[in-house]
Design a protein around this motif. Structure first.
Motif, PDB file in Angstrom:
ATOM      1  N   TRP A 148       0.804  -1.210   0.000  1.00 20.59           N
ATOM      2  CA  TRP A 148       0.000   0.000   0.000  1.00 20.59           C
ATOM      3  C   TRP A 148       0.845   1.272   0.000  1.00 20.59           C
ATOM      4  O   TRP A 148       0.326   2.358  -0.189  1.00 20.59           O
ATOM      5  CB  TRP A 148      -0.947   0.013   1.205  1.00 20.59           C
ATOM      6  N   GLY A 149       2.130   1.155   0.249  1.00 18.78           N
ATOM      7  CA  GLY A 149       3.018   2.304   0.213  1.00 18.78           C
ATOM      8  C   GLY A 149       2.658   3.372   1.229  1.00 18.78           C
ATOM      9  O   GLY A 149       2.295   3.082   2.375  1.00 18.78           O
ATOM     10  N   TRP A 150       2.700   4.632   0.782  1.00 22.09           N
ATOM     11  CA  TRP A 150       2.435   5.751   1.689  1.00 22.09           C
ATOM     12  C   TRP A 150       0.998   5.736   2.193  1.00 22.09           C
ATOM     13  O   TRP A 150       0.740   6.153   3.338  1.00 22.09           O
ATOM     14  CB  TRP A 150       2.746   7.076   0.992  1.00 22.09           C
ATOM     15  N   LEU A 151       0.073   5.241   1.387  1.00 18.07           N
ATOM     16  CA  LEU A 151      -1.312   5.118   1.859  1.00 18.07           C
ATOM     17  C   LEU A 151      -1.383   4.121   3.007  1.00 18.07           C
ATOM     18  O   LEU A 151      -2.080   4.352   4.002  1.00 18.07           O
ATOM     19  CB  LEU A 151      -2.221   4.674   0.717  1.00 18.07           C
ATOM     20  N   GLY A 152      -0.659   3.018   2.894  1.00 16.63           N
ATOM     21  CA  GLY A 152      -0.631   2.036   3.968  1.00 16.63           C
ATOM     22  C   GLY A 152      -0.030   2.611   5.241  1.00 16.63           C
ATOM     23  O   GLY A 152      -0.489   2.324   6.358  1.00 16.63           O
ATOM     24  N   LEU A 153       1.003   3.437   5.090  1.00 15.84           N
ATOM     25  CA  LEU A 153       1.612   4.091   6.254  1.00 15.84           C
ATOM     26  C   LEU A 153       0.601   5.021   6.917  1.00 15.84           C
ATOM     27  O   LEU A 153       0.470   5.037   8.151  1.00 15.84           O
ATOM     28  CB  LEU A 153       2.848   4.866   5.817  1.00 15.84           C
ATOM     29  N   ALA A 154      -0.132   5.787   6.099  1.00 15.48           N
ATOM     30  CA  ALA A 154      -1.143   6.697   6.640  1.00 15.48           C
ATOM     31  C   ALA A 154      -2.271   5.920   7.318  1.00 15.48           C
ATOM     32  O   ALA A 154      -2.766   6.323   8.390  1.00 15.48           O
ATOM     33  CB  ALA A 154      -1.705   7.571   5.517  1.00 15.48           C
TER      34      ALA A 154
END
Length: 411
Positions: free
Chosen positions: A167-173
């Motif tokens: 998920w990248g940055w969305l997953g981090l958020a």
């Protein structure tokens, strides 16, 4: 904003703190609940940071327990239980590194927890509504970036790659949003979401793959403090490289310090030994400086060598000692990504794998491959090395970046 430094001029402050601690520990109405929270927090640290990537999501339950502390002192004790549980291998590792008894390791273990505990105690609030998630966000950010981020181990955000792989940055958020939600009255639904996504991730588990043509070589050479690869070890490592090249590998990653102290003589040995071998070696080495040394990753080919990467954050105290000479240099925000024959590398050298900001710093620059390497000669029977591996795997999965790892771990 008022300064966070306590007013030590008031002699009643220490007495008040001790009184609060006694109430937290011995209150007949709360002691059972407090004990459960402390034990549960320690369990999250121990099991979540076991070295198995699939247990990392357990760390994301920590904010829920922290928010239930009931008092600032309670928040401090719960944070200490979690951090000390997660970093439980430190006392043995320190005693091996410094060749000391366990007492020094225990002292440094407790000292290392001070920043994490102080920040989470200072940011705790009994207020309902938005203050709790906002304060947790501040606490997490403070422990993720320098200066406090240099000891920001065991950050629950590391689990984002297990809960939301790819998920990248969305997953981090999303992970941060769930951590914040876990401090509100909706904490248990937030924990349930983490659990569901974690189980789905475990059911579809796939180990991160390396980039084609890249291979990491693990070694098991014995070492010691300020002891570097001698001629015999260098020759043995060259043999391992040639064997890997014979299987078709074009880029070979070696562990931290595998190349020893890098000198013109060492370079000549490697360059001449690799003649006729179409391979690029990326290995750890040390370069001496007037006031200390640099911990590096060096590229070597039959045509010569070059400095690829300077470690951004060496281990504090044992390596990075800015208050004295002789230690390793640090440059917090340099060379986030380095380029090698058109390939962008995000190199995480040993201790950097346990922190948040070096990873995010590198991922922001969109690397083609993540290289994680270390020298675990000092970790003994602890799970420090498995934790490094697990963290590297989690970040690789979050951003869907190929991963090549190489560690030295004596038997």
């Amino acid at each position: 904003m008022a300064p966070m430094t306590p007013d030590t001029s008031d002699p009643s402050r220490p007495a008040a703190f001790l009184a609060s601690l006694r109430r937290f520990l011995y209150s007949p109405h709360r002691s059972g609940r407090h004990s459960i929270l402390v034990v549960a927090s320690a369990t999250l640290g121990i099991v979540g940071w076991s070295g198995n990537p699939l247990t990392l999501p357990m760390a994301m339950v920590f904010p829920a327990l922290w928010s239930l502390a009931g008092s600032r002192v309670g928040a401090a004790v719960i944070a200490a239980a979690y951090f000390l549980g997660a970093s439980r291998g430190l006392p043995e590792g320190v005693s091996i590194f410094f060749g000391s008894d366990l007492l020094l390791g225990l002292v440094l273990w407790v000292i290392a927890s001070v920043a994490f505990v102080a920040v989470h105690a200072a940011c705790w609030t009994a207020q309902d509504g938005w203050p709790a998630p906002f304060r947790y966000f501040i606490a997490n950010v403070l422990m993720s970036v320098p200066p406090l981020g240099i000891v920001g181990w065991a950050n629950p955000l590391t689990a984002a790659g297990i809960v939301f792989p790819g998920w990248g940055w969305l997953g981090l958020a999303m992970a941060m949003a769930l951590l914040m939600l876990a401090t509100t009255k909706h904490r248990w639904p937030a924990v349930a979401v983490v659990g569901v996504f974690s189980l789905a991730s475990a059911g579809l588990w796939v180990e991160p793959e390396s980039r084609p043509g890249w291979i990491g070589i693990d070694t098991n050479f014995s070492a010691g403090r300020e002891q570097y690869a001698d001629h015999q070890q260098q020759v043995a490592t060259i043999g391992l490289v040639k064997a890997a090249a014979a299987t078709g590998a074009s880029f070979i990653v070696l562990p931290e310090s595998a190349l020893g102290i890098w000198t013109p003589t060492t370079e000549t040995l490697w360059r001449t030994s690799l003649e006729g071998v179409p391979v690029t070696v990326v290995g750890g080495g040390v370069m001496l400086q007037a006031s200390g040394y640099e911990n590096l990753m060096i590229t070597v080919t039959p045509g010569g060598s070059d400095e690829a990467y300077r470690q951004r954050m060496p281990v504090p105290v044992s390596m990075w000692r800015p208050w004295s000479t002789g230690g390793a240099g640090a440059d917090f925000f340099s060379n986030a990504v380095v380029e090698l024959t058109g390939v962008r590398l995000a190199i995480l050298l040993c201790y950097e794998q346990l922190l948040v900001w070096p990873v995010l710093h590198s991922m922001w620059m969109k690397p083609d491959i993540m290289v994680a390497t270390g020298n675990a000669w000092w970790t003994g029977s602890t799970n420090i090395l498995p934790i490094q591996r697990a963290a590297s795997v989690a970040w690789s999965r979050l951003f869907n970046v190929p991963l090549t790892m190489a560690y030295n771990a004596p038997d």
